[in-house]
Design an enzyme around this catalytic site. Structure first.
Site, PDB file in Angstrom:
ATOM      1  N   SER A  12      30.873   1.785 -12.939  1.00  0.00           N
ATOM      2  CA  SER A  12      31.170   3.074 -12.302  1.00  0.00           C
ATOM      3  C   SER A  12      29.920   3.482 -11.542  1.00  0.00           C
ATOM      4  O   SER A  12      28.814   3.501 -12.111  1.00  0.00           O
ATOM      5  CB  SER A  12      31.483   4.117 -13.369  1.00  0.00           C
ATOM      6  OG  SER A  12      31.184   5.410 -12.872  1.00  0.00           O
ATOM      7  N   HIS A  37      34.637   0.750 -10.296  1.00  0.00           N
ATOM      8  CA  HIS A  37      35.368   1.905 -10.818  1.00  0.00           C
ATOM      9  C   HIS A  37      34.791   3.143 -10.132  1.00  0.00           C
ATOM     10  O   HIS A  37      33.617   3.461 -10.319  1.00  0.00           O
ATOM     11  CB  HIS A  37      35.153   1.941 -12.336  1.00  0.00           C
ATOM     12  CG  HIS A  37      35.782   3.079 -13.059  1.00  0.00           C
ATOM     13  ND1 HIS A  37      37.032   2.990 -13.638  1.00  0.00           N
ATOM     14  CD2 HIS A  37      35.336   4.336 -13.326  1.00  0.00           C
ATOM     15  CE1 HIS A  37      37.317   4.132 -14.248  1.00  0.00           C
ATOM     16  NE2 HIS A  37      36.309   4.977 -14.063  1.00  0.00           N
ATOM     17  N   ASP A  39      34.803   7.140  -9.589  1.00  0.00           N
ATOM     18  CA  ASP A  39      35.211   8.360 -10.289  1.00  0.00           C
ATOM     19  C   ASP A  39      35.342   9.533  -9.323  1.00  0.00           C
ATOM     20  O   ASP A  39      34.347  10.136  -8.929  1.00  0.00           O
ATOM     21  CB  ASP A  39      34.180   8.694 -11.375  1.00  0.00           C
ATOM     22  CG  ASP A  39      34.246   7.725 -12.542  1.00  0.00           C
ATOM     23  OD1 ASP A  39      35.320   7.627 -13.161  1.00  0.00           O
ATOM     24  OD2 ASP A  39      33.226   7.051 -12.817  1.00  0.00           O
ATOM     25  N   MET A  41      36.373  13.284  -8.686  1.00  0.00           N
ATOM     26  CA  MET A  41      36.577  14.557  -9.413  1.00  0.00           C
ATOM     27  C   MET A  41      36.751  15.671  -8.389  1.00  0.00           C
ATOM     28  O   MET A  41      36.041  15.709  -7.386  1.00  0.00           O
ATOM     29  CB  MET A  41      35.355  14.857 -10.288  1.00  0.00           C
ATOM     30  CG  MET A  41      34.992  13.738 -11.255  1.00  0.00           C
ATOM     31  SD  MET A  41      33.625  14.231 -12.334  1.00  0.00           S
ATOM     32  CE  MET A  41      33.229  12.641 -13.102  1.00  0.00           C
ATOM     33  N   HIS A  70      39.443   6.180 -10.234  1.00  0.00           N
ATOM     34  CA  HIS A  70      39.785   6.996 -11.411  1.00  0.00           C
ATOM     35  C   HIS A  70      39.881   8.438 -10.925  1.00  0.00           C
ATOM     36  O   HIS A  70      38.872   9.070 -10.643  1.00  0.00           O
ATOM     37  CB  HIS A  70      38.695   6.813 -12.474  1.00  0.00           C
ATOM     38  CG  HIS A  70      38.912   7.631 -13.698  1.00  0.00           C
ATOM     39  ND1 HIS A  70      37.955   7.749 -14.685  1.00  0.00           N
ATOM     40  CD2 HIS A  70      39.972   8.376 -14.119  1.00  0.00           C
ATOM     41  CE1 HIS A  70      38.417   8.536 -15.661  1.00  0.00           C
ATOM     42  NE2 HIS A  70      39.629   8.931 -15.324  1.00  0.00           N
ATOM     43  N   MET A  72      40.218  11.965 -11.400  1.00  0.00           N
ATOM     44  CA  MET A  72      40.142  13.130 -12.283  1.00  0.00           C
ATOM     45  C   MET A  72      40.427  14.349 -11.424  1.00  0.00           C
ATOM     46  O   MET A  72      39.555  15.167 -11.128  1.00  0.00           O
ATOM     47  CB  MET A  72      38.771  13.172 -12.955  1.00  0.00           C
ATOM     48  CG  MET A  72      38.635  12.121 -14.048  1.00  0.00           C
ATOM     49  SD  MET A  72      36.935  11.792 -14.482  1.00  0.00           S
ATOM     50  CE  MET A  72      36.530  10.559 -13.250  1.00  0.00           C
ATOM     51  N   MET A 144      40.175   7.106 -22.437  1.00  0.00           N
ATOM     52  CA  MET A 144      38.881   7.781 -22.316  1.00  0.00           C
ATOM     53  C   MET A 144      38.226   7.869 -23.698  1.00  0.00           C
ATOM     54  O   MET A 144      38.851   8.316 -24.668  1.00  0.00           O
ATOM     55  CB  MET A 144      39.058   9.207 -21.770  1.00  0.00           C
ATOM     56  CG  MET A 144      39.609   9.316 -20.359  1.00  0.00           C
ATOM     57  SD  MET A 144      38.661   8.418 -19.116  1.00  0.00           S
ATOM     58  CE  MET A 144      37.063   9.238 -19.215  1.00  0.00           C
ATOM     59  N   ASP A 183      36.776   3.807 -21.094  1.00  0.00           N
ATOM     60  CA  ASP A 183      35.893   4.500 -20.158  1.00  0.00           C
ATOM     61  C   ASP A 183      35.103   5.572 -20.895  1.00  0.00           C
ATOM     62  O   ASP A 183      35.678   6.498 -21.457  1.00  0.00           O
ATOM     63  CB  ASP A 183      36.737   5.131 -19.045  1.00  0.00           C
ATOM     64  CG  ASP A 183      35.876   5.744 -17.936  1.00  0.00           C
ATOM     65  OD1 ASP A 183      34.639   5.621 -17.990  1.00  0.00           O
ATOM     66  OD2 ASP A 183      36.480   6.348 -17.017  1.00  0.00           O
TER      67      ASP A 183
HETATM   68  C1  DX5 Z   1      33.415  10.114 -16.643  1.00  0.00           C
HETATM   69  C2  DX5 Z   1      33.845   8.901 -15.903  1.00  0.00           C
HETATM   70  C3  DX5 Z   1      33.259   7.628 -16.379  1.00  0.00           C
HETATM   71  C4  DX5 Z   1      31.766   7.644 -16.496  1.00  0.00           C
HETATM   72  C5  DX5 Z   1      31.264   6.415 -17.147  1.00  0.00           C
HETATM   73  O1  DX5 Z   1      34.272  11.173 -16.416  1.00  0.00           O
HETATM   74  O2  DX5 Z   1      35.224   8.730 -15.931  1.00  0.00           O
HETATM   75  O3  DX5 Z   1      33.736   6.548 -15.613  1.00  0.00           O
HETATM   76  O4  DX5 Z   1      31.134   7.793 -15.274  1.00  0.00           O
HETATM   77  O5  DX5 Z   1      29.900   6.552 -17.293  1.00  0.00           O
HETATM   78  P1  DX5 Z   1      29.184   6.066 -18.634  1.00  0.00           P
HETATM   79  O6  DX5 Z   1      29.472   4.612 -18.766  1.00  0.00           O
HETATM   80  O7  DX5 Z   1      27.760   6.388 -18.391  1.00  0.00           O
HETATM   81  O8  DX5 Z   1      29.790   6.871 -19.759  1.00  0.00           O
HETATM   82 ZN    ZN Z   2      35.914   6.841 -14.991  1.00  0.00          ZN
END
Ligand code: DX5
Ligand code: ZN
Length: 228
Positions: A12, A37, A39, A41, A70, A72, A144, A183
């Site tokens: 990620s 991956h 992320d 948001m 991903h 969110m 998660m 994750d």
């Molecule tokens: C958090 C993300 C993850 C996160 C993973 O909301 O979905 O993908 O960035 O980071 P680490 O591996 O540092 O927990």
């Molecule tokens: Zn993620």
């Protein structure tokens, strides 16, 4: 799960240096990442805002690895077209962002009609059986192991039992190829436990992008930990 299965590592980029995005992405690719991956948001589903289609397109231009997004976000369906256009290969939306199984089902169909893979993510509080009816419709299930929103949090290891339940259920349903991704908080110390629980895809954010080592060294350390 099948002991010979290749375990995929999905860096990620959340903790990567965005000022050197291209190099950071290429370093993960050269270091042996299987996919990336991303992320996304939206400041509503989770408090933070990260990025959208322009950055997905920039990553697409930097690598030939598959890209999963991903999401969110509160309204995942609103972004499928633009993210597809930007070069995403797989959309992951949250079960908590839809009203239930039938809306999830419709979104999965939409993603598939765009020629993309579709995954569903579930938050720590969502029970595993909520997604049982959808397992045969999706291309990946994401469990998660932290509350979504921030990278670098410690894994809530008790949630691995949920991974085990979902893996068992997917096997009972004959879905032995369904990838289960974990994750949040994946590190060399706990990667093997994730795989033993039934995960076959490991998201690794701060374990890959950190100040201590290069992405290549970090990915090698994860692979060594998996070999035991
Ligand atoms: C958090 C993300 C993850 C996160 C993973 O909301 O979905 O993908 O960035 O980071 P680490 O591996 O540092 O927990
Ligand atoms: Zn993620």
């Amino acid at each position: 799960m099948n002991a010979s299965r290749h375990i995929e590592i999905a860096p990620s980029i959340l903790t990567a240096d965005f000022g050197r995005l291209t190099q950071q992405v290429r370093a993960a690719e050269r270091g042996g990442a299987d996919l990336l991956h991303l992320d996304v948001m939206d400041g509503h589903f989770v408090p933070r805002i990260t990025f959208g289609d322009p950055l997905i397109a920039a990553v697409r231009g930097a690598t030939s690895l598959p890209i999963e997004v991903h999401m969110m976000v509160e309204s995942p369906g609103e972004y499928f077209e633009s993210f597809a256009e930007a070069g995403a290969d797989r959309f992951i939306f949250h079960f908590e962002a839809v009203t239930g199984v039938s809306e999830a089902d419709a979104l999965i169909s939409r993603g598939h009609r765009l020629g993309k893979q579709v995954g569903i993510a579930i938050n720590p509080a969502t029970p595993p059986w909520a997604v049982f009816p959808l397992l045969d419709r999706i291309d990946e299930l994401v469990v998660m192991l932290i509350e979504p929103g921030w990278g670098g949090q410690p894994m809530q290891a008790d949630l691995l039992s949920k991974v085990g339940l979902l893996e068992a259920r997917s096997r009972t349903d004959g879905l032995t190829e369904l990838p289960i991704e974990v994750d949040g908080g994946v590190k060399p110390e706990n990667a093997a436990a994730c795989v033993r629980a039934g995960a076959s895809v490991l998201v690794a954010g701060s374990a890959v992008y950190n100040d201590q080592e290069t992405p290549r060294q970090a990915i090698s350390r994860l692979r060594r930990a998996l070999r035991g």
